[in-house]
Design a protein around this motif. Structure first.
Motif, mmCIF file in Angstrom:
data_model
loop_
_atom_site.group_PDB
_atom_site.id
_atom_site.type_symbol
_atom_site.label_atom_id
_atom_site.label_comp_id
_atom_site.label_asym_id
_atom_site.label_seq_id
_atom_site.Cartn_x
_atom_site.Cartn_y
_atom_site.Cartn_z
ATOM 1 N N PRO A 52 -13.343 -12.552 13.552
ATOM 2 C CA PRO A 52 -12.768 -13.872 13.310
ATOM 3 C C PRO A 52 -13.103 -14.584 11.951
ATOM 4 O O PRO A 52 -13.461 -14.334 11.224
ATOM 5 C CB PRO A 52 -13.890 -14.870 14.901
ATOM 6 N N PRO A 53 -12.249 -16.127 12.284
ATOM 7 C CA PRO A 53 -11.773 -16.197 10.258
ATOM 8 C C PRO A 53 -13.470 -15.796 10.053
ATOM 9 O O PRO A 53 -13.647 -16.654 8.469
ATOM 10 C CB PRO A 53 -11.167 -17.833 10.777
ATOM 11 N N ALA A 54 -14.906 -17.285 10.070
ATOM 12 C CA ALA A 54 -15.585 -17.022 9.626
ATOM 13 C C ALA A 54 -16.365 -16.218 9.191
ATOM 14 O O ALA A 54 -16.978 -15.774 7.973
ATOM 15 C CB ALA A 54 -16.348 -17.743 10.255
ATOM 16 N N ASP A 55 -16.308 -14.814 10.382
ATOM 17 C CA ASP A 55 -16.928 -13.543 9.921
ATOM 18 C C ASP A 55 -15.820 -12.954 9.048
ATOM 19 O O ASP A 55 -16.843 -12.342 7.935
ATOM 20 C CB ASP A 55 -16.666 -12.697 11.527
ATOM 21 N N ARG A 56 -14.733 -13.155 8.507
ATOM 22 C CA ARG A 56 -14.079 -12.283 8.165
ATOM 23 C C ARG A 56 -14.232 -13.029 6.409
ATOM 24 O O ARG A 56 -14.536 -12.676 5.390
ATOM 25 C CB ARG A 56 -12.307 -12.988 8.355
ATOM 26 N N ARG A 57 -14.483 -14.240 6.473
ATOM 27 C CA ARG A 57 -14.461 -15.445 4.784
ATOM 28 C C ARG A 57 -16.101 -14.827 4.203
ATOM 29 O O ARG A 57 -15.789 -14.209 3.757
ATOM 30 C CB ARG A 57 -14.660 -16.353 5.045
ATOM 31 N N ALA A 58 -17.004 -14.589 5.443
ATOM 32 C CA ALA A 58 -18.566 -13.731 4.746
ATOM 33 C C ALA A 58 -18.365 -12.693 4.808
ATOM 34 O O ALA A 58 -18.892 -11.672 3.738
ATOM 35 C CB ALA A 58 -19.514 -14.219 6.915
#
Length: 187
Positions: A52-58
């Protein structure tokens, strides 16, 4: 300006890393170890479409810090604008996705002469020619082979990076010394 190249000027044949590790769900658990084992100054192409976007960024932020510790270049799979926003050294995508946006290192995936022409129009700094050999990513799919890889690389006009079924041994059999792998570098 990309951080991993001194004197980098977009579209002027930057001194690219020889070896590129491409991330995805299959090699995620081994990435930290793989980044530490790569020769200093290698490259990481961060994909991780499965998150998911937030996990991908982290996950990107963590891997970017590790990669920088070893002097590696970090390229984000996405648009040039996203790559800038994420403080990546460049962007990796198909030509259509990189046809516009700010100046940054552009690595474009290419499978044919038609896609190579599109890469030129999109201001590619390098192309990833794929698949050179049969690959676990696309079982049964046609591959370029050494001869077709060489012919496409000769027409590239920018550095050509071999991708698809690549191993250290196979990389040594190609005229181009630049290569990338997903599982071939993370096992």
């Amino acid at each position: 300006m990309a951080r991993c190249y001194s004197g980098f000027v977009p579209n002027r044949h930057p001194p690219l890393p020889q070896i590129w590790l491409i991330s995805d769900a299959r090699n995620d658990a081994a990435l930290e170890r793989a980044l530490a084992r790569l020769p200093r100054g290698s490259g990481l192409i961060y994909r991780h479409y499965h998150l998911p976007p937030a996990d991908r960024r982290a996950r990107f932020e963590l891997l970017r810090r590790i990669a920088r510790r070893f002097g590696h270049c970090v390229v984000l799979s996405g648009s040039a604008r996203e790559a800038r926003a994420w403080r990546a050294d460049g962007a990796y995508a198909a030509a259509e996705k990189l046809a516009s946006g700010p100046a940054t290192l552009r690595l474009i995936t290419v499978h044919s002469l038609r896609e190579l022409a599109a890469a030129h129009r999109s201001r590619a700094d390098a192309v990833l020619l794929s698949p050179v050999f049969p690959t676990r990513s696309h079982p049964g799919a046609a591959s370029l082979g050494r001869v077709r890889f060489h012919l496409l690389a000769a027409r590239a006009g920018v550095p050509a990076i071999a991708l698809g079924g690549m191993t250290v041994h196979r990389a040594r059999t190609l005229p181009s010394r630049k290569w990338a792998a997903i599982q071939g570098l993370a096992s």
